[in-house]
Scaffold this motif. Sequence first.
Motif, mmCIF file in Angstrom:
data_model
loop_
_atom_site.group_PDB
_atom_site.id
_atom_site.type_symbol
_atom_site.label_atom_id
_atom_site.label_comp_id
_atom_site.label_asym_id
_atom_site.label_seq_id
_atom_site.Cartn_x
_atom_site.Cartn_y
_atom_site.Cartn_z
ATOM 1 N N LEU A 94 -134.318 15.229 -55.001
ATOM 2 C CA LEU A 94 -133.002 15.859 -54.967
ATOM 3 C C LEU A 94 -132.195 15.585 -56.241
ATOM 4 C CD1 LEU A 94 -132.065 15.043 -51.261
ATOM 5 C CD2 LEU A 94 -133.407 16.948 -52.150
ATOM 6 N N ALA A 95 -132.861 14.981 -57.219
ATOM 7 C CA ALA A 95 -132.220 14.696 -58.512
ATOM 8 C C ALA A 95 -130.917 13.926 -58.343
ATOM 9 C CB ALA A 95 -131.984 15.996 -59.292
ATOM 10 N N GLU A 96 -130.952 12.962 -57.464
ATOM 11 C CA GLU A 96 -129.741 12.167 -57.225
ATOM 12 C C GLU A 96 -129.356 11.377 -58.466
ATOM 13 O OE1 GLU A 96 -129.483 11.493 -52.480
ATOM 14 O OE2 GLU A 96 -130.268 9.798 -53.614
ATOM 15 N N GLU A 97 -130.384 10.860 -59.168
ATOM 16 C CA GLU A 97 -130.078 10.043 -60.345
ATOM 17 C C GLU A 97 -129.423 10.898 -61.433
ATOM 18 O OE1 GLU A 97 -130.338 6.911 -59.751
ATOM 19 O OE2 GLU A 97 -131.801 6.900 -58.113
ATOM 20 N N ALA A 98 -129.882 12.164 -61.560
ATOM 21 C CA ALA A 98 -129.333 13.040 -62.592
ATOM 22 C C ALA A 98 -127.885 13.440 -62.284
ATOM 23 C CB ALA A 98 -130.202 14.282 -62.731
ATOM 24 N N GLN A 99 -127.520 13.429 -61.010
ATOM 25 C CA GLN A 99 -126.157 13.824 -60.642
ATOM 26 C C GLN A 99 -125.265 12.613 -60.419
ATOM 27 O OE1 GLN A 99 -127.003 16.508 -57.339
ATOM 28 N NE2 GLN A 99 -126.885 18.278 -58.681
ATOM 29 N N SER A 100 -125.633 11.543 -61.109
ATOM 30 C CA SER A 100 -124.926 10.296 -60.921
ATOM 31 C C SER A 100 -124.111 9.945 -62.178
ATOM 32 C CB SER A 100 -126.007 9.232 -60.651
ATOM 33 O OG SER A 100 -125.452 8.064 -60.207
ATOM 34 N N PRO A 101 -122.814 10.266 -62.192
ATOM 35 C CA PRO A 101 -122.000 10.023 -63.387
ATOM 36 C C PRO A 101 -121.783 8.537 -63.665
ATOM 37 C CG PRO A 101 -120.616 10.797 -61.579
ATOM 38 C CD PRO A 101 -122.029 10.889 -61.101
ATOM 39 N N VAL A 102 -121.744 7.736 -62.611
ATOM 40 C CA VAL A 102 -121.703 6.272 -62.756
ATOM 41 C C VAL A 102 -122.728 5.725 -61.764
ATOM 42 C CG1 VAL A 102 -119.274 6.084 -63.506
ATOM 43 C CG2 VAL A 102 -119.803 6.036 -61.062
ATOM 44 N N PRO A 103 -123.259 4.527 -62.019
ATOM 45 C CA PRO A 103 -124.299 4.017 -61.123
ATOM 46 C C PRO A 103 -123.833 4.004 -59.657
ATOM 47 C CG PRO A 103 -124.071 2.578 -63.035
ATOM 48 C CD PRO A 103 -122.971 3.580 -63.123
ATOM 49 N N ASN A 104 -124.764 4.368 -58.774
ATOM 50 C CA ASN A 104 -124.523 4.305 -57.324
ATOM 51 C C ASN A 104 -123.514 5.329 -56.792
ATOM 52 O OD1 ASN A 104 -126.280 2.181 -57.452
ATOM 53 N ND2 ASN A 104 -124.778 0.599 -57.068
ATOM 54 N N LEU A 105 -123.227 6.352 -57.595
ATOM 55 C CA LEU A 105 -122.337 7.409 -57.090
ATOM 56 C C LEU A 105 -122.969 8.761 -57.416
ATOM 57 C CD1 LEU A 105 -118.517 7.580 -57.149
ATOM 58 C CD2 LEU A 105 -119.791 9.480 -58.157
ATOM 59 N N ILE A 106 -123.095 9.620 -56.406
ATOM 60 C CA ILE A 106 -123.678 10.951 -56.639
ATOM 61 C C ILE A 106 -122.595 11.996 -56.460
ATOM 62 C CG2 ILE A 106 -125.548 12.542 -56.000
ATOM 63 C CD1 ILE A 106 -126.809 10.104 -54.503
ATOM 64 N N HIS A 107 -122.427 12.805 -57.492
ATOM 65 C CA HIS A 107 -121.410 13.856 -57.442
ATOM 66 C C HIS A 107 -122.100 15.210 -57.527
ATOM 67 C CE1 HIS A 107 -117.109 15.188 -58.737
ATOM 68 N NE2 HIS A 107 -117.517 15.719 -57.614
ATOM 69 N N ARG A 108 -122.368 15.796 -56.362
ATOM 70 C CA ARG A 108 -123.117 17.052 -56.304
ATOM 71 C C ARG A 108 -122.212 18.229 -55.994
ATOM 72 N NH1 ARG A 108 -127.971 16.201 -52.787
ATOM 73 N NH2 ARG A 108 -128.733 15.353 -54.741
ATOM 74 N N TYR A 109 -121.275 18.027 -55.076
ATOM 75 C CA TYR A 109 -120.332 19.086 -54.708
ATOM 76 C C TYR A 109 -118.982 18.724 -55.307
ATOM 77 C CZ TYR A 109 -123.796 19.756 -50.932
ATOM 78 O OH TYR A 109 -124.923 19.949 -50.202
ATOM 79 N N PRO A 110 -118.226 19.740 -55.824
ATOM 80 C CA PRO A 110 -116.975 19.404 -56.512
ATOM 81 C C PRO A 110 -116.025 18.524 -55.699
ATOM 82 C CG PRO A 110 -117.474 21.750 -56.731
ATOM 83 C CD PRO A 110 -118.529 21.173 -55.830
ATOM 84 N N ASP A 111 -115.877 18.780 -54.407
ATOM 85 C CA ASP A 111 -114.789 18.102 -53.680
ATOM 86 C C ASP A 111 -115.199 16.838 -52.937
ATOM 87 O OD1 ASP A 111 -116.182 19.238 -51.539
ATOM 88 O OD2 ASP A 111 -114.352 19.743 -50.442
ATOM 89 N N ARG A 112 -116.475 16.435 -53.052
ATOM 90 C CA ARG A 112 -116.866 15.217 -52.337
ATOM 91 C C ARG A 112 -117.970 14.460 -53.065
ATOM 92 N NH1 ARG A 112 -118.633 19.916 -50.307
ATOM 93 N NH2 ARG A 112 -120.489 20.080 -48.991
#
Length: 362
Positions: A94-112
Amino acid sequence: MTHNSKTISLAGTTYCKNYSNWHDILSSSITTADELAKYLPVKKQNIRKITEKFPMRINPYYLSLIKYVGDPVWKQSIPDMMEINLHSGMEDPLAEEAQSPVPNLIHRYPDRVLFMVSDQCAMYCRHCMRKRRLGTRFSVNNDTIKDGLAYIRWNKAIRDVLISGGDPLLLENEVLDNILLRLHAIDHVEIIRIHSRVPCTLPQRVTRELAGILKKYIPLYINIQFNLYDEITPEATKACSILADAGLPLGCQSVLLKGVNDTPAAMKKLVQGLLKIRVKPYYIHNADFVEGTCHFRTSVNKGLKIMQELYGHTSGLAVPHYMIDLPGGGGKVPLIPEYIVAVKNGNLMVKNYEGKIYKYPV
Ligand SMILES: *Cc1c(COP(=O)(O)O)cnc(C)c1O
Ligand code: SF4
């Protein structure tokens, strides 16, 4: 035997342990092949080989739910050679690491965002979609928490924060309280959600004291992962009542798992059982293409068939959404059985839950 001891009798062995609180239960978890072989009929060298790659943790409470070798509780908790033999799946589809702007946080949808605030779990589920991180390759510390909070504070589009892990409810009360306090203080954060398996896998952790802390941060939603009707024990029921009584809405995110819950009967029993303990079935996740878990995957057709046997056949309140999570970080998409069978002279021909066809004028 006292009321707070657990006896497990399996394949001629008996496991009995006294414990008085969740820390005791957790610290009595089985993590090595040698220990496991004392209680269950397993091949030590196989377990050793699997746990070199994917660690094991089974706490005595969850272990006590096993009724027979290879049953659905066993499948979720005991390592299986298929984890290392199948050679399919990806570490992070799910490319969680690629959508991780800071370690341990995934930002995939704009509002959450999904914010991992704990690196511990009450057990290591064999089907975990974040299996790549289990055990040692994942750590949460003051810096990752601080950076995550700073990112959320800075990005004003974030109105919903899901705290996950690992399992947030394995944090000590004061630590969790402090994280929630800082999140709650951010103006644009409208709601907080906690993702946890603890009410299911270590229900003794849910105390009135914990509920008292959580209550301060409403609107706070708790989504639990129950996969089986048999996981709804008196202990789990009590944990959910404590949370529901504190005014916390409870949801369930189940994973569709081959040999565990992949029949309409098993799912129906589960979702109906959840409503009885005030847990609203929210999602059924199709198992992702994750390395070490592919033996749990079912066909999408099977998932749709299960949904078809739920819609209309039981309370609408009991029916979750069936979700697939798109590879590459495309996000979750609901799949719904087809009810429109044709369009005729401007009318929809619609199949009802019993399979009868009705004409619906448009
Ligand atoms: C599932 C998920 C969410 C939340 O999705 P909802 O459909 O709102 O429950 C948010 N972020 C990530 C990365 C997710 O995987
Ligand atoms: S509790 Fe959740 S994060 Fe932990 S192993 Fe199970 S599925 Fe994975």
